[in-house]
Design an enzyme around this catalytic site. Structure first.
Site, PDB file in Angstrom:
ATOM      1  N   TYR A 161      -1.680   1.655   7.419  1.00 38.41           N
ATOM      2  CA  TYR A 161      -1.463   0.373   8.088  1.00 38.41           C
ATOM      3  C   TYR A 161       0.001   0.084   7.356  1.00 38.41           C
ATOM      4  CZ  TYR A 161      -1.215  -4.940   8.811  1.00 38.41           C
ATOM      5  OH  TYR A 161      -1.062  -5.990   9.140  1.00 38.41           O
ATOM      6  N   LYS A 165       4.025  -0.922   9.224  1.00 35.66           N
ATOM      7  CA  LYS A 165       4.735  -2.408   9.166  1.00 35.66           C
ATOM      8  C   LYS A 165       6.136  -2.156   8.409  1.00 35.66           C
ATOM      9  CE  LYS A 165       1.674  -4.667  11.400  1.00 35.66           C
ATOM     10  NZ  LYS A 165       1.848  -5.094  12.756  1.00 35.66           N
TER      11      LYS A 165
END
Length: 238
Positions: A161, A165
């Site tokens: 994750y 980003k």
């Protein structure tokens, strides 16, 4: 031409995405609710309409180029242009069995997370760009996270994750550079740690708090910042 502005929010059926749709609707936008689930999409549209917001649903699976193209055609048919795109749809990815511990990282989980959080943004953005370029003051907001900041190195270790980003932030900067001589203003937003099902409702901020920075970046003046990463407090370190 109708002067009502239209905003498409991906993953707008719940959480921060729904709050962004609410915020933009309250600011006078017609809101296109992008979501995969027909039931959830229609429920979100009805909730927005009940609040006095002009809203319509757009079937959109960000992991499908065909779906993005069909969604762009649907928006074009409905409004002829797009004023704001908020790339909000995102997933955290599964964490069981050390799947996001970097020392035991499950690369299939990485691929799945990137497919939504990064590739999905590219698919949708490129499908919608022709419509955005027709608008007088087009804006693109990519919903990122300070977990993607290499400077801050904050939050739990999620090795699928967090890098997704970081890459989204980099892609945002690339779009801003490419579109520097156009009217399209592109920025990344960090909503903060928000209490949604995404965080197991553990965050201390409401979805409305998280949505505020997206609404602000979506309504920037024409001389507003480009290619930046912002939260409520201002610039977030890369």
């Amino acid at each position: 031409m109708d002067e009502t502005k239209t905003a498409l929010v991906t993953g707008a059926n719940k959480g921060i995405g729904f709050a962004i749709a609410q915020g933009l609707g309250a600011a006078g936008f017609t809101v296109a609710v992008g979501a995969r689930s027909k039931v959830r999409r229609e429920e979100a549209v009805q909730r927005l309409r009940a609040a006095g917001i002009d809203a319509f649903g757009v079937a959109l699976d960000v992991t499908s180029e065909d779906s993005a193209a069909v969604a762009a055609a649907a928006v074009e048919d409905r409004t002829g242009r797009l004023d704001v795109l908020v790339n909000n749809a995102g997933i955290s990815g599964r964490t069981d069995g050390g799947a996001q511990d970097p020392t035991t990282l499950n690369l299939d989980v990485v691929r799945t997370v990137l497919d939504t959080n990064v590739f999905g943004v590219v698919r949708v953005t490129n499908a919608m760009l022709p419509l955005l370029l027709r608008a007088p003051s087009p804006r693109i907001v990519n919903m990122s996270s300070n977990m993607g900041s290499l400077a801050l190195q904050t939050g739990p270790q999620l090795a699928a994750y967090a890098p997704s980003k970081s890459m989204l932030n980099s892609i945002t900067a690339q779009y801003a550079r490419r579109l520097a001589d156009t009217k399209v203003i592109v920025n990344a937003a960090c909503p903060g740690y928000v209490a949604t099902d995404f965080t197991g409702f553990a965050g201390e901020r409401t979805p409305e708090h998280g949505a505020a920075i997206a609404v602000r970046l979506a309504t920037l003046p024409d001389d507003g910042p480009r290619g930046g990463f912002f939260d409520d407090g201002g610039v977030v370190p890369w």
